[in-house]
Scaffold this active site. Structure first.
Site, short mmCIF file in Angstrom:
data_model
loop_
_atom_site.label_atom_id
_atom_site.label_comp_id
_atom_site.label_asym_id
_atom_site.label_seq_id
_atom_site.Cartn_x
_atom_site.Cartn_y
_atom_site.Cartn_z
N LYS C 69 4.88 -14.88 -26.37
CA LYS C 69 5.66 -16.22 -26.89
C LYS C 69 4.51 -16.97 -27.23
O LYS C 69 3.15 -17.02 -26.69
CB LYS C 69 6.24 -16.76 -25.68
CG LYS C 69 7.12 -17.96 -26.39
CD LYS C 69 7.89 -18.43 -24.95
CE LYS C 69 8.76 -19.86 -25.37
NZ LYS C 69 9.50 -20.45 -24.06
N SER C 142 14.01 -21.08 -25.47
CA SER C 142 13.11 -21.41 -26.56
C SER C 142 12.31 -20.17 -26.68
O SER C 142 11.87 -19.90 -27.72
CB SER C 142 11.91 -22.45 -26.07
OG SER C 142 11.47 -21.87 -24.78
N SER C 166 14.81 -20.78 -20.54
CA SER C 166 14.30 -20.10 -21.79
C SER C 166 13.88 -18.91 -22.11
O SER C 166 13.62 -18.32 -23.02
CB SER C 166 13.04 -21.13 -22.35
OG SER C 166 13.31 -22.58 -22.44
#
Lengths: 487, 95, 478
Positions: C69, C142, C166
């Site tokens: 990420k 996210s 997330s």
């Protein structure tokens, strides 16, 4: 009309540690190229996290103990939020809610003998900001100083004069240097003062009443020398009186202002008014666990401190040293240690102290050396050896100074230098008798004056003998010889 | 609606973020919705409850006073567009 | 999949280089549609593959394609946090978790909601990541990019971060496994901070075993992170029987007055999975967690507050978006921070509001007190049961643009996941079925540092559900 200044001091001290407060970058940044003592943490890069320096906290506790504070077993770190170029994270990690040290005091004695106790509200751990250099139209920022451990000591507003503030600041300066938590070198920015000052004015009214008002509190920030602090305080105290006379504005809730001091111009100037006061939005720092020190750990640190300067000074004064000399002995831990060893092997403390503060200190500074290395420069037992030679009359005090210099340069003992250079004073010998009789013979008028009771005559004769003996005569012996001959 | 327009202006100042005039109404509306939503906590009785700022109940986590290598000056300045002879250079900060 | 691939690598059936080639080809094929990657890193990926093949040692995740990420720092690779603020920022250091995944082939940095503020990647400053199961739907957030990358074969495994759900929510939306470890189990050093007291890095994988392997590598105390906990790391890769264990089913999770909009299909799949647990010998206990309802507002006070302080370092001076000729300091700050996305700005405002003098007691302090209540309630519940189960999200993946008008409706997507973050306990989402053709995530929550129970339960269920066999993702449409 009576004027009574009310003064509180905030002292920021950089604690002497190898690394910074929240990262492993070296904290010894003085003289380094800009931005060379940085890492993701103190540079505040995305993702960086702080880790608290144990030694800094231990030093903070030592300061608290030295200032008679209560040490909180449990304290924590908070974030103080504001955006400024010298604060890379946009918040300073400090201790707002629960500081590590609280509620202490310092006992001082003024010049007129009166006692002054200054309360210590708190001492808390925080981190220093980056360095800003203001040029014409732009500002340069160097992050090396950012993150260096800082201790903020906040006094109660118990001081009432520039003298009081000076005594307090000096006490803190000496004590902190002595216990080894900081060098307090103000030229290097290791210690700074903020002063909070206002003035209480007592006026006798026409109708016999007495009116008492106080002026608004002013904080003067970033005073970086004793002299600046003294000048700024003196200036501000009179400025506030004038201001009150002009405007009639008295102390009120929230009307505290912040001013800076200009050394060149010799006046304070407004920095921020209360309307622009930043809301710091303090909250506990989630990246740092609470700080916990057990009673045993605190006791251990207390033992490491040992005696405090003011305790040592008192002891030395009772030994017969004067106040200045006693203060000198606590101006560096090395001097204290040196004197303590010396005392054990030589019982004329005053003499030892005077030689340390006088001739030895002079010789050391002459050679560009540091008193912190005093034991290496001249081991105390060797100094004592020299003093004993003088005490027993082998050499004069004056010759002793010469021997001292040689001892520093050659590291030989006093005895060895005296014998090598043949400096030993001639004692009661035939050689001396001959010279004394010769001098007496050549100075009839002085002899007459001596017999008539004129005081300088004897000394004159002794001096003449010393001249003849090229300084090798023991003056005491010469004197008693002349006296016995002229009887 | 708990949030006031004055407060929003104050928040802009604190945050050093300016809201585009064209988006102001949208921001005000959305923020008001959020503030109203979080105000529901006032209903919870928290008398005598200690606040939790750390879930792990860790204590200390202190670091020994050892020096570790720092970044080179070049790396420190690499991501910046405001540098000059090793320093960060910015418009004069008015004291 | 990791073990199988490593066996092939060890037996020289394939080389790391070939694996890298295969996965970079997949990225070329699918990413133009899915938009999961902020930065694709073939140079770094092939460089590592060569080193691994030369050394010939295959352990941990060596030689395995991975995606990270883009709020996780990788040395000398761009770190954007999917915000325009960091469009040109190149990190000079590795996050600790990256160091612990040595040998993994970096495919690239994946898309997220800017600075991880969001539940769909619609708050990304660059693009919205599409759900591989239906490109009109969000991949979730996210960590949407990481989940989409793993689901569509652009990476074997990925790392995400979970502050309010997330990792779990996008894993649920994309039909893959997403694990949030206990807060403090893995290091946060190198993760662009969001909610400092809640952030956890964790694996997103296609199987429970893979999640266990990655978790094993990234776990353990880190001297660079003072909030990481020095606690023993068990062997997560060995799975044990769950017969006789007790599962708690909070009645609040299914109360329509508390959770509006629980999708009927989600409810059906979750309850069916609960029945599977019973079949496997687990006793289902109804529990009540009334304070868990407040977890969401607590979260939306604590996180923005921590965020507002974590975002003040972004001023354009040392890094970040900036203007070259600012008029004065305030102009410098404002023009730099104008590059923040709207949701970022909003959370900074809310955080400053909650912390400002006059409001601190009513909001931040209050939230921290309610947090205590939630934690205590969680502890009490775990005295009765070994783990808690429920849906990961109230709905399957929602449509792009569906929740963007009302921020609170977006926040409500986190309603099931947030409690675990507030309490600091571990939780996982595993795919349990489909609703309207979209994956449904099943959530398992355990007590602090008991990732082992979560993995044991997940593994047993995974075998039983056999999701991958029952439902295949048709990638040819992409």
């Amino acid at each position: 009309m009576k004027i009574r200044p009310i003064i509180g001091l905030e002292i920021h001290v950089q604690l002497k540690t190898k690394s910074k407060m929240f990262c492993g970058c070296s904290a010894q940044y003085f003289g380094a190229e800009p931005n060379t003592h940085m890492c993701p943490v103190c540079l505040a890069l995305p993702g960086a996290l702080p880790r608290a320096n144990k030694k800094a906290l231990e030093n903070a506790i030592k300061v608290g103990i030295a200032l008679h504070c209560r040490i909180n077993n449990f304290s924590k770190f908070d974030r103080k939020n504001y955006m400024y170029p010298d604060l890379f994270k946009g918040y300073q990690i400090t201790q707002y809610e629960i500081p590590i040290c609280e509620e202490g005091y310092v006992d001082l004695k003024r010049g007129d003998g009166s006692a002054l106790r200054v309360g210590i509200i708190r001492a808390h751990q925080e981190e220093d900001t980056a360095k800003s250099i203001h040029e014409d139209g732009y500002t340069l920022v160097d992050g090396n100083k950012a993150g260096v451990p800082l201790l903020e000591i906040v006094s109660a507003p118990d001081m009432t004069s520039v003298e009081d503030a000076t005594l307090f600041a000096e006490y803190v300066y000496t004590t902190l240097r002595f216990i080894g938590v900081s060098d307090c070198d103000m030229e290097k920015g290791q210690m700074r003062f903020d002063v909070n000052v206002n003035v209480e004015i007592e006026q006798d009214e026409k109708d016999g009443r007495t009116e008492k008002i106080a002026t608004p509190i002013v904080e003067i920030k970033n005073l970086n020398s004793f002299r600046s602090m003294q000048r700024a305080l003196a200036y501000e105290i009179s400025r506030q009186q004038e201001e009150y006379e002009k405007t009639g504005i008295a102390f009120g809730k929230g009307n505290k202002t912040t001013r800076g001091w200009s050394d060149d111009k010799g006046h304070t100037y407004l920095l921020r008014s209360k309307e622009e006061a930043e809301d710091y939005r303090y909250f506990p720092d989630p990246d740092l666990p609470p700080v916990v020190f057990s009673d045993e750990e605190i006791e251990q640190l207390k033992n490491e401190i040992g005696k405090l300067p003011h305790e040592i000074q008192q002891e030395y004064i009772s030994l017969g040293l004067n106040a200045d000399t006693a203060l000198y002995m606590t101006s560096a831990r090395s001097l204290f240690a040196y004197f303590e060893i010396g005392r054990k092997i030589y019982n004329k403390e005053k003499n030892l102290a005077n030689w340390m503060k006088g001739d030895l200190a002079f010789a050391i500074s002459q050679r560009g050396l540091d008193v912190k290395d005093i034991q290496k420069i001249l081991p105390v037992d060797q100094l004592v050896g020299l003093l004993q030679q003088i005490d027993s009359g082998v050499i004069s005090h004056t010759a002793g100074k010469e021997v001292l210099a040689d001892m520093l340069d050659t590291h030989e003992s006093a005895e060895s230098i005296i014998s090598k250079k043949g400096l030993a004073q001639v004692g009661d010998s035939d050689e001396m008798k001959v010279i004394v009789e010769k001098v007496i013979g050549m100075n009839e008028s002085a002899v007459i004056n001596y017999k008539a009771g004129k005081s300088g005559a004897l000394m004159f004769l002794v001096g003449q003998v010393m001249k003849e003996m090229k300084g090798k005569g023991n003056p005491a012996v010469i004197t008693s010889l002349i006296e016995s001959i002229l009887q | 609606m708990k949030l006031t327009r004055t407060e929003l202006k104050h928040l802009e100042g604190l945050s050093r973020i300016a809201i585009d005039a064209s988006k102001e109404e949208e921001y005000f509306k959305k923020l008001s919705t959020i503030v109203d939503y979080i105000s529901v906590l006032s209903k919870v009785d928290t008398e005598g409850i200690k606040p939790t700022s750390q879930v792990t109940n860790l204590e200390k986590g202190l670091r020994d006073d050892e020096v570790t290598p720092s970044m080179s000056q070049e790396d420190v300045l690499k991501n910046s567009k405001h540098t000059w002879k090793g320093y960060f250079k910015i418009p004069k900060v008015i004291e | 999949m990791i073990k199988t691939l490593q066996d092939k690598l060890k037996n020289k059936e394939i080389s790391s280089r070939e694996l890298a080639e295969e996965y970079f080809r997949n990225i070329e094929k699918y990413d133009p549609t899915l938009q999961a990657f902020m930065t694709v890193t073939p140079e770094r990926g092939f460089e590592t593959a060569e080193e691994i093949d030369k050394a010939g040692v295959y352990e941990g995740v060596s030689g395995i394609p991975m995606a990270l990420k883009d709020n996780i720092s990788v040395k000398d690779i761009r770190l954007t946090a999917s915000s325009r603020m960091l469009e040109e920022y190149i990190s000079p250091y590795d996050a600790t978790v990256v160091k612990r995944l040595k040998g993994g082939l970096l495919m690239g940095k994946t898309n997220l909601d800017a600075f991880a503020f969001g539940a769909s990647t619609e708050n990304s400053g660059y693009m919205v990541t599409k759900n591989p199961w239906n490109t009109k739907k969000v991949a979730g957030g996210s960590s949407g990019g990481s989940a989409a990358a793993v689901a569509s074969g652009m990476a074997v495994f990925a790392l995400g971060t979970d502050t309010g759900g997330s990792i779990r929510q996008p894993a649920g939306f994309c039909g893959v496994v997403g694990l949030k470890p206990t807060y403090g189990r893995s290091s946060r050093y190198g993760l662009a901070a969001m909610g400092s007291s809640l952030d956890c890095p964790g694996p997103i994988t296609t199987s429970v075993e893979d999640a266990a392997i990655v978790l094993q590598l990234i776990s353990g105390v880190d001297p660079m992170d003072a909030t990481s906990v020095d606690i023993q790391v068990p062997d997560f890769r060995v799975f044990e029987s769950i017969k006789g264990k007790k599962a708690g089913l909070p009645k609040e999770f299914f109360d329509p007055s508390l959770v509006e909009g629980l999708d009927a299909g989600v409810k059906e799949q979750v309850l069916a999975t609960v029945k599977r647990l019973q079949k496997l010998g687990v006793e289902i206990v109804e529990v009540s967690m009334p304070y868990s309802v407040f977890a969401l507002p607590v979260y939306y006070i604590i996180t923005p507050s921590e965020i507002s302080a974590n975002m003040t370092r972004y001023d354009g001076i040392r890094y970040g978006h900036t203007t070259l000729h600012p008029e004065d300091l305030l102009d410098l700050y404002k023009t730099s921070r104008a590059s923040f996305e709207d949701e970022v700005k909003r959370r900074i405002f809310v955080g400053n509001y909650a912390l400002s003098s006059g409001y601190y007691d009513a909001y931040y302090n209050k939230a921290m007190q309610v947090r205590t209540l939630i934690i205590e309630e969680m502890h009490k519940t775990f005295e009765k049961v070994d783990f808690i189960v429920g849906p990961t999200s109230p709905t399957p993946a929602f449509g792009i643009g569906e929740n963007t008008d009302n921020p609170v409706s977006m926040y409500l997507e986190d309603i099931y996941t947030v409690t675990a973050n507030i309490a600091g306990v571990p939780a996982i989402s595993i795919p349990c079925g489909l609703s309207d053709g979209l994956p449904v995530g099943f959530q398992i929550i355990a007590k602090q540092f008991d990732e082992k129970t979560i993995l044991d339960v997940s593994f047993a269920l995974e075998q039983d559900i056999a999701f991958a066999k029952s439902y295949t993702l048709d990638l040819t449409k992409l």
